[in-house]
Enzyme design. Structure first.
Site, PDB file in Angstrom:
ATOM      1  N   HIS A  97       5.069   5.797  11.566  1.00  0.00           N
ATOM      2  CA  HIS A  97       4.559   5.664  10.199  1.00  0.00           C
ATOM      3  C   HIS A  97       3.605   6.850   9.989  1.00  0.00           C
ATOM      4  CE1 HIS A  97       3.408   4.048   6.440  1.00  0.00           C
ATOM      5  NE2 HIS A  97       3.071   2.809   6.776  1.00  0.00           N
ATOM      6  N   ARG A 118       0.797  -1.229   0.000  1.00  0.00           N
ATOM      7  CA  ARG A 118       0.000   0.000   0.000  1.00  0.00           C
ATOM      8  C   ARG A 118       0.828   1.277   0.000  1.00  0.00           C
ATOM      9  NH1 ARG A 118      -2.673  -3.927   1.699  1.00  0.00           N
ATOM     10  NH2 ARG A 118      -0.673  -4.401   2.650  1.00  0.00           N
ATOM     11  N   THR A 119       1.784   1.358   0.901  1.00  0.00           N
ATOM     12  CA  THR A 119       2.494   2.638   1.077  1.00  0.00           C
ATOM     13  C   THR A 119       3.250   2.988  -0.191  1.00  0.00           C
ATOM     14  OG1 THR A 119       2.705   2.065   3.399  1.00  0.00           O
ATOM     15  CG2 THR A 119       4.015   3.920   2.625  1.00  0.00           C
ATOM     16  N   ARG A 143      11.275   3.907   3.221  1.00  0.00           N
ATOM     17  CA  ARG A 143      10.955   2.945   4.292  1.00  0.00           C
ATOM     18  C   ARG A 143      12.217   2.177   4.615  1.00  0.00           C
ATOM     19  NH1 ARG A 143       5.873  -1.122   4.508  1.00  0.00           N
ATOM     20  NH2 ARG A 143       4.915   0.852   5.107  1.00  0.00           N
ATOM     21  N   LYS A 191      26.812  -3.976  -1.805  1.00  0.00           N
ATOM     22  CA  LYS A 191      28.273  -3.875  -1.918  1.00  0.00           C
ATOM     23  C   LYS A 191      28.868  -3.161  -0.706  1.00  0.00           C
ATOM     24  CE  LYS A 191      27.493  -3.050  -6.816  1.00  0.00           C
ATOM     25  NZ  LYS A 191      27.426  -1.932  -7.772  1.00  0.00           N
TER      26      LYS A 191
HETATM   27  N1   CP Z   1      -0.134  -0.011   5.877  1.00  0.00           N
HETATM   28  C1   CP Z   1       1.047  -0.286   5.311  1.00  0.00           C
HETATM   29  O1   CP Z   1       2.089   0.319   5.651  1.00  0.00           O
HETATM   30  O2   CP Z   1       0.993  -1.250   4.351  1.00  0.00           O
HETATM   31  P1   CP Z   1       2.227  -1.733   3.474  1.00  0.00           P
HETATM   32  O3   CP Z   1       3.211  -2.389   4.421  1.00  0.00           O
HETATM   33  O4   CP Z   1       1.666  -2.690   2.472  1.00  0.00           O
HETATM   34  O5   CP Z   1       2.839  -0.528   2.857  1.00  0.00           O
END
Ligand code: CP
Length: 303
Positions: free
Chosen positions: A128, A50-51, A100, A79
């Site tokens: 998050h 999703r993110t 991320r 590396k």
């Molecule tokens: N909600 C969320 O962060 O989903 P993903 O890990 O799929 O990005």
């Protein structure tokens, strides 16, 4: 607006509300190519559906081009290149970085070495904040307000970074929380202290049915398998809760079930067609809120 979005603490109450207002405009008309010629880097050192895809959709709808990777195994990190050097390089190529990373604090560190805005798309069990923005948008859209809501948060309150960001953001809006988890996944002390300092009412329970009929929002979470150092500990708690339709017969009409997703088995699929299920709409809201976040960080706060 701040230069980066690393923690939900980076945004004041007013800045959060401004972002939600902008997201509403994007939802009315999502095709707004206001950033033609801009390049957005989407760099994911941890899995995501999703993110990453909603950020990339948001960037595309804004007319920007997207570069990046979804698997650091295909980059020069293998590396031995450091995060610092990686970020310095990517900020030479892009106008904004979405990152991320599994390490807590990595997003803050990236923002300190980057010459362009950095958005934290999740750093370990820490924060998050963009998920929180879409959670707030979903709450506002379904409840018509953010103030004085009763919110049950269920599951992995220890490692669930979406929980940590959400609690902090909602502290601006006088919520009343019920935290439901087994002892092993209890909300960490620092967040309980935060709530006490901010005079936010909360209680804790191990019972999934606790307060279900009074709740405005039930926020379910997955047990975060990837954060456990001992797989036996995960096995012990992995199936601790499963919300099913029979538990919802006396809940409030306005009550909505949210989940940041992915779901494993903490919400039975028989809930999906219930009027209370909102988790798939919630994920869709991620596109509009992320359009708003990108826009504000690139200097456009009004349409
Ligand atoms: N909600 C969320 O962060 O989903 P993903 O890990 O799929 O990005």
């Amino acid at each position: 607006m701040p230069k980066h979005l690393i923690s939900i603490h980076d945004y004041s109450r007013e800045e959060i509300l401004d972002t939600l207002k902008l997201a509403k405009e994007f939802e009315k008309n999502p095709s707004r190519p206001i950033f033609k010629g801009k390049v957005i880097a989407s760099i994911f050192f941890e899995p995501s559906t999703r993110t990453r895809l909603s950020f990339e959709t948001a960037a595309n709808r804004l007319g920007a081009r997207v570069i990046g990777f979804s698997d650091a195994g295909n980059t020069s990190v293998t590396k031995g290149e450091s995060l610092k050097d990686t970020i310095k390089m990517v900020s030479n190529y892009a106008d904004l970085i979405v990152m991320r990373h599994p390490l807590e604090g990595s997003a803050r560190y990236a923002s300190e070495v980057s010459s362009v805005p950095v958005i934290n798309a999740g750093d370990g069990a820490n924060q998050h904040p963009t998920q929180t923005m879409l959670d707030l948008y979903s709450i506002l859209k379904t409840q018509g307000k953010l103030e004085n809501l009763k919110i049950n948060i269920v599951g992995d309150l220890k490692y669930g970074r979406t929980v940590h960001s959400l609690i902090q953001a909602m502290s601006h809006f006088s919520p009343s929380f019920t935290f439901i988890s087994p002892d092993e996944l209890r909300l960490p002390q620092e967040y309980r202290d935060f709530l006490t300092t901010h005079s936010i009412t909360f209680n804790e329970s191990k019972n999934l049915n606790q307060g279900v009929n009074e709740a405005d929002i039930i926020y379910m979470t997955r047990v975060q398998k990837e954060r456990f150092s001992d797989p036996i500990d995960y096995e012990r708690v992995k199936n601790v809760y499963s919300l099913n339709r029979s538990m919802l017969t006396s809940c409030k009409e306005n009550m909505k079930i949210l989940h940041p997703l992915p779901r494993v088995n903490e919400i039975d699929t028989d809930v999906d067609n219930s009027e209370h299920a909102y988790y798939f709409n919630q994920a869709e809201n991620g596109v509009y809120t992320r359009m708003a976040i990108i826009s504000a960080l690139l200097g456009v706060t009004e349409l």
